[in-house]
Design an enzyme around this catalytic site. Structure first.
Site, PDB file in Angstrom:
ATOM      1  N   TYR A   1       0.857  -1.196   0.000  1.00 18.05           N
ATOM      2  CA  TYR A   1       0.000   0.000   0.000  1.00 18.05           C
ATOM      3  C   TYR A   1       0.892   1.244   0.000  1.00 18.05           C
ATOM      4  O   TYR A   1       1.214   1.814   1.040  1.00 18.05           O
ATOM      5  CB  TYR A   1      -0.947   0.014   1.205  1.00 18.05           C
ATOM      6  CG  TYR A   1      -1.806  -1.234   1.328  1.00 18.05           C
ATOM      7  CD1 TYR A   1      -2.075  -2.051   0.227  1.00 18.05           C
ATOM      8  CD2 TYR A   1      -2.357  -1.611   2.546  1.00 18.05           C
ATOM      9  CE1 TYR A   1      -2.856  -3.194   0.336  1.00 18.05           C
ATOM     10  CE2 TYR A   1      -3.142  -2.751   2.664  1.00 18.05           C
ATOM     11  CZ  TYR A   1      -3.380  -3.531   1.552  1.00 18.05           C
ATOM     12  OH  TYR A   1      -4.153  -4.669   1.678  1.00 18.05           O
TER      13      TYR A   1
ATOM     14  N   SER B   1     -12.213  -6.408   1.887  1.00 14.31           N
ATOM     15  CA  SER B   1     -13.306  -5.841   1.070  1.00 14.31           C
ATOM     16  C   SER B   1     -14.672  -6.262   1.621  1.00 14.31           C
ATOM     17  O   SER B   1     -15.538  -6.721   0.868  1.00 14.31           O
ATOM     18  CB  SER B   1     -13.171  -6.260  -0.399  1.00 14.31           C
ATOM     19  OG  SER B   1     -11.917  -5.866  -0.920  1.00 14.31           O
ATOM     20  N   PRO B   2     -14.891  -6.099   2.932  1.00 15.55           N
ATOM     21  CA  PRO B   2     -16.136  -6.602   3.531  1.00 15.55           C
ATOM     22  C   PRO B   2     -17.383  -5.857   3.050  1.00 15.55           C
ATOM     23  O   PRO B   2     -18.496  -6.347   3.214  1.00 15.55           O
ATOM     24  CB  PRO B   2     -15.916  -6.393   5.034  1.00 15.55           C
ATOM     25  CG  PRO B   2     -14.918  -5.281   5.120  1.00 15.55           C
ATOM     26  CD  PRO B   2     -14.006  -5.469   3.941  1.00 15.55           C
ATOM     27  N   LEU B   3     -17.171  -4.663   2.465  1.00 18.34           N
ATOM     28  CA  LEU B   3     -18.308  -3.910   1.916  1.00 18.34           C
ATOM     29  C   LEU B   3     -18.324  -4.010   0.388  1.00 18.34           C
ATOM     30  O   LEU B   3     -18.998  -3.226  -0.282  1.00 18.34           O
ATOM     31  CB  LEU B   3     -18.233  -2.434   2.345  1.00 18.34           C
ATOM     32  CG  LEU B   3     -18.329  -2.207   3.858  1.00 18.34           C
ATOM     33  CD1 LEU B   3     -18.003  -0.754   4.217  1.00 18.34           C
ATOM     34  CD2 LEU B   3     -19.726  -2.576   4.361  1.00 18.34           C
TER      35      LEU B   3
ATOM     36  N   GLY C   1     -17.541  -0.822  -1.160  1.00 18.56           N
ATOM     37  CA  GLY C   1     -18.519   0.267  -0.980  1.00 18.56           C
ATOM     38  C   GLY C   1     -19.892  -0.073  -1.546  1.00 18.56           C
ATOM     39  O   GLY C   1     -20.879   0.605  -1.232  1.00 18.56           O
TER      40      GLY C   1
ATOM     41  N   LEU D   1     -21.856  -2.475  -0.865  1.00 19.12           N
ATOM     42  CA  LEU D   1     -22.810  -2.887   0.177  1.00 19.12           C
ATOM     43  C   LEU D   1     -23.219  -1.744   1.115  1.00 19.12           C
ATOM     44  O   LEU D   1     -23.990  -1.965   2.046  1.00 19.12           O
ATOM     45  CB  LEU D   1     -22.221  -4.067   0.971  1.00 19.12           C
ATOM     46  CG  LEU D   1     -22.246  -5.400   0.217  1.00 19.12           C
ATOM     47  CD1 LEU D   1     -21.378  -6.448   0.919  1.00 19.12           C
ATOM     48  CD2 LEU D   1     -23.682  -5.917   0.074  1.00 19.12           C
TER      49      LEU D   1
ATOM     50  N   GLY E   1     -24.827   0.676  -0.234  1.00 22.53           N
ATOM     51  CA  GLY E   1     -26.047   1.116  -0.931  1.00 22.53           C
ATOM     52  C   GLY E   1     -25.874   2.449  -1.635  1.00 22.53           C
ATOM     53  O   GLY E   1     -26.813   2.959  -2.257  1.00 22.53           O
TER      54      GLY E   1
HETATM   55  N1  LIG Z   1      -5.116  -9.052   1.280  1.00 26.28           N
HETATM   56  C1  LIG Z   1      -5.533  -8.537   0.151  1.00 26.28           C
HETATM   57  O1  LIG Z   1      -5.209  -9.003  -0.952  1.00 26.28           O
HETATM   58  C2  LIG Z   1      -6.448  -7.339   0.209  1.00 26.28           C
HETATM   59  C3  LIG Z   1      -7.117  -6.892  -0.948  1.00 26.28           C
HETATM   60  C4  LIG Z   1      -7.964  -5.784  -0.837  1.00 26.28           C
HETATM   61  C5  LIG Z   1      -8.132  -5.155   0.405  1.00 26.28           C
HETATM   62  N2  LIG Z   1      -7.456  -5.606   1.495  1.00 26.28           N
HETATM   63  C6  LIG Z   1      -7.639  -4.963   2.832  1.00 26.28           C
HETATM   64  O2  LIG Z   1      -9.016  -4.852   3.119  1.00 26.28           O
HETATM   65  C7  LIG Z   1      -9.352  -3.503   3.455  1.00 26.28           C
HETATM   66  C8  LIG Z   1     -10.766  -3.198   2.992  1.00 26.28           C
HETATM   67  O3  LIG Z   1     -10.974  -3.557   1.646  1.00 26.28           O
HETATM   68  P1  LIG Z   1     -11.443  -2.524   0.516  1.00 26.28           P
HETATM   69  O4  LIG Z   1     -10.985  -1.174   0.846  1.00 26.28           O
HETATM   70  O5  LIG Z   1     -11.071  -3.171  -0.767  1.00 26.28           O
HETATM   71  O6  LIG Z   1     -13.036  -2.621   0.527  1.00 26.28           O
HETATM   72  P2  LIG Z   1     -14.216  -2.272   1.520  1.00 26.28           P
HETATM   73  O7  LIG Z   1     -13.777  -2.231   2.917  1.00 26.28           O
HETATM   74  O8  LIG Z   1     -15.275  -3.210   1.132  1.00 26.28           O
HETATM   75  O9  LIG Z   1     -14.646  -0.810   1.020  1.00 26.28           O
HETATM   76  C9  LIG Z   1     -13.990   0.322   1.478  1.00 26.28           C
HETATM   77  C10 LIG Z   1     -14.530   1.530   0.759  1.00 26.28           C
HETATM   78  O10 LIG Z   1     -15.947   1.593   0.874  1.00 26.28           O
HETATM   79  C11 LIG Z   1     -16.363   2.921   1.040  1.00 26.28           C
HETATM   80  N3  LIG Z   1     -17.027   3.033   2.353  1.00 26.28           N
HETATM   81  C12 LIG Z   1     -16.615   2.525   3.531  1.00 26.28           C
HETATM   82  N4  LIG Z   1     -17.500   2.820   4.507  1.00 26.28           N
HETATM   83  C13 LIG Z   1     -18.478   3.521   3.924  1.00 26.28           C
HETATM   84  C14 LIG Z   1     -19.673   4.111   4.398  1.00 26.28           C
HETATM   85  N5  LIG Z   1     -20.032   4.001   5.674  1.00 26.28           N
HETATM   86  N6  LIG Z   1     -20.467   4.777   3.512  1.00 26.28           N
HETATM   87  C15 LIG Z   1     -20.123   4.880   2.208  1.00 26.28           C
HETATM   88  N7  LIG Z   1     -18.990   4.343   1.701  1.00 26.28           N
HETATM   89  C16 LIG Z   1     -18.185   3.675   2.549  1.00 26.28           C
HETATM   90  C17 LIG Z   1     -15.135   3.795   0.964  1.00 26.28           C
HETATM   91  O11 LIG Z   1     -15.005   4.221  -0.392  1.00 26.28           O
HETATM   92  P3  LIG Z   1     -14.473   5.698  -0.729  1.00 26.28           P
HETATM   93  O12 LIG Z   1     -13.090   5.739  -0.181  1.00 26.28           O
HETATM   94  O13 LIG Z   1     -14.544   5.734  -2.233  1.00 26.28           O
HETATM   95  O14 LIG Z   1     -15.419   6.640  -0.050  1.00 26.28           O
HETATM   96  C18 LIG Z   1     -14.029   2.837   1.344  1.00 26.28           C
HETATM   97  O15 LIG Z   1     -12.784   3.208   0.799  1.00 26.28           O
HETATM   98  C19 LIG Z   1      -8.266  -2.664   2.776  1.00 26.28           C
HETATM   99  O16 LIG Z   1      -8.102  -1.418   3.401  1.00 26.28           O
HETATM  100  C20 LIG Z   1      -7.059  -3.562   2.926  1.00 26.28           C
HETATM  101  O17 LIG Z   1      -6.474  -3.391   4.204  1.00 26.28           O
HETATM  102  C21 LIG Z   1      -6.642  -6.694   1.420  1.00 26.28           C
END
Ligand SMILES: NC(=O)c1ccc[n+]([C@@H]2O[C@H](COP(=O)([O-])OP(=O)(O)OC[C@H]3O[C@@H](n4cnc5c(N)ncnc54)[C@H](OP(=O)(O)O)[C@@H]3O)[C@@H](O)[C@H]2O)c1
Length: 324
Positions: free
Chosen positions: A63, A210-212, A215, A217, A219
């Site tokens: 990152y 990526s639990p959401l 983003g 999930l 909505g």
């Molecule tokens: N091990 C791996 O290969 C791997 C791969 C991917 C991710 N990860 C880890 O998993 C973490 C999370 O994954 P992710 O960032 O891909 O996906 P995520 O947690 O599903 O989605 C995060 C994004 O959703 C949006 N969001 C979050 N809360 C919100 C809310 N309350 N209302 C509206 N939008 C909201 C934001 O987008 P905006 O920033 O556009 O507002 C945020 O950046 C990463 O930070 C990383 O540490 C690991």
């Protein structure tokens, strides 16, 4: 919500941690995946997580080439958190590297983290290294024995690769603490590909990334499909089929149910999605939502502060199953 144990280690973590991929300062390829947020916002995001009861943070060398680790360390310092007071997980990227790099680069990982111990050191992915998986794991075990990291984990490993990792580490006297994989209401592959069963059998924690679903999930794209255009290019590409009009229509009934449940509990759809994730699989799954604003981090932490009942979880299970 009660703390969880990280694998069979002595480390206790909150069911929700903070994913730190959003902290990259616009560096490297990361700028195509996440928006650039500065240190001030990062510190506010970390502060909101801590205030909400989050006790651990997941970062990675990848990152921003160490930038996320540095920004996290600065944020923790600015929030008055001393090294060792929270749990820190980071990852080694194997791409184009030999296992020998693991030992050679640990000094810079620890330096970037500003004195925070590495409680969990993960191999970021099973592919791309010039060395075998067992050689990488033996190098990880050596770091643990040398006291440079507390525990060893993997990421994106299949059930078979987890078995292998567990076996190789056991030969070295080390336990496999965690496997970090994508899991959310729209991505439930772990239930079919053996990863969930293997984790339960071996006592390995699954860290849901990526639990959401980036983003979706929350909505927010269902409410306003035009917001898809604001996403960084790679997020648009990765989420493509889910973000088209057809994709959004397909997931609309699930999102509508999440909104109804959210209204009943006074929470947001994102909180419903996260609460389902950390309860549906029992103790095995913890989640690391990412946040680029303090309000998002506070919302994520708030997912630990209410309970969906059995019937509510079953409804989400039923509506999401055909979508994954
Ligand atoms: N091990 C791996 O290969 C791997 C791969 C991917 C991710 N990860 C880890 O998993 C973490 C999370 O994954 P992710 O960032 O891909 O996906 P995520 O947690 O599903 O989605 C995060 C994004 O959703 C949006 N969001 C979050 N809360 C919100 C809310 N309350 N209302 C509206 N939008 C909201 C934001 O987008 P905006 O920033 O556009 O507002 C945020 O950046 C990463 O930070 C990383 O540490 C690991």
């Amino acid at each position: 919500m009660k703390a969880r144990t990280l694998g069979t280690t002595d480390i206790e973590i909150s069911p929700i941690g903070l994913g730190c991929m959003q902290f990259t300062g616009g560096r490297s390829v990361a700028k195509y995946i996440v928006r650039d947020i500065g240190q001030e916002t990062v510190t506010a995001v970390v502060g909101a997580s801590l205030d909400g009861g989050v006790t651990w943070f997941d970062t990675a060398e990848m990152y921003g080439g160490g930038q996320s680790e540095r920004m996290l360390a600065t944020a923790l310092k600015e929030c008055g958190i001393a090294p060792g007071e929270v749990t820190v997980a980071t990852k080694w990227p194997p791409l184009g590297r030999t296992a020998g790099h693991i030992g050679r680069s640990i000094g810079s990982r620890l330096r970037h983290l500003g004195g925070h111990p590495i409680h969990l050191y993960q191999i970021h992915m099973p592919t791309g290294s010039l060395s075998s998986i067992p050689a990488q794991l033996r190098a990880m075990a050596a770091l643990q024995r040398a006291g440079k990291v507390r525990h060893v984990g993997v990421s994106n490993f299949s059930a078979r690769q987890m078995e292998l990792a567990h076996r190789v580490l056991a030969q070295e006297g080390v336990t496999l603490a965690a496997n970090q994989v994508r899991i959310n209401l729209l991505h439930r592959n772990v239930e079919r590909d053996g990863v969930l069963d293997t984790a339960r059998r071996l006592g390995v924690t699954l860290i849901a990334y990526s639990p959401l679903e980036g983003g979706i999930l929350t909505g927010r794209f269902h409410d306003d499909p035009a917001r898809v255009r604001d996403l960084p290019p790679m997020r648009r590409v990765f989420g493509h089929s889910r973000l088209t009009a057809k994709g959004l229509a397909r997931t609309a009934p699930l999102v509508a149910a999440m909104k109804d449940l959210g209204r009943a509990h006074g929470v947001s759809p994102a909180q419903v999605a996260l609460n389902w994730l950390i309860t549906h699989y029992g103790e095995t799954v913890v989640a690391i939502p990412g946040a680029s604003r303090p309000a998002q981090a506070a919302e994520a932490a708030g997912a630990m502060a209410f309970e969906l009942d059995r019937a509510e979880r079953d409804l989400l299970d039923e509506l999401s199953r055909p979508l994954t």
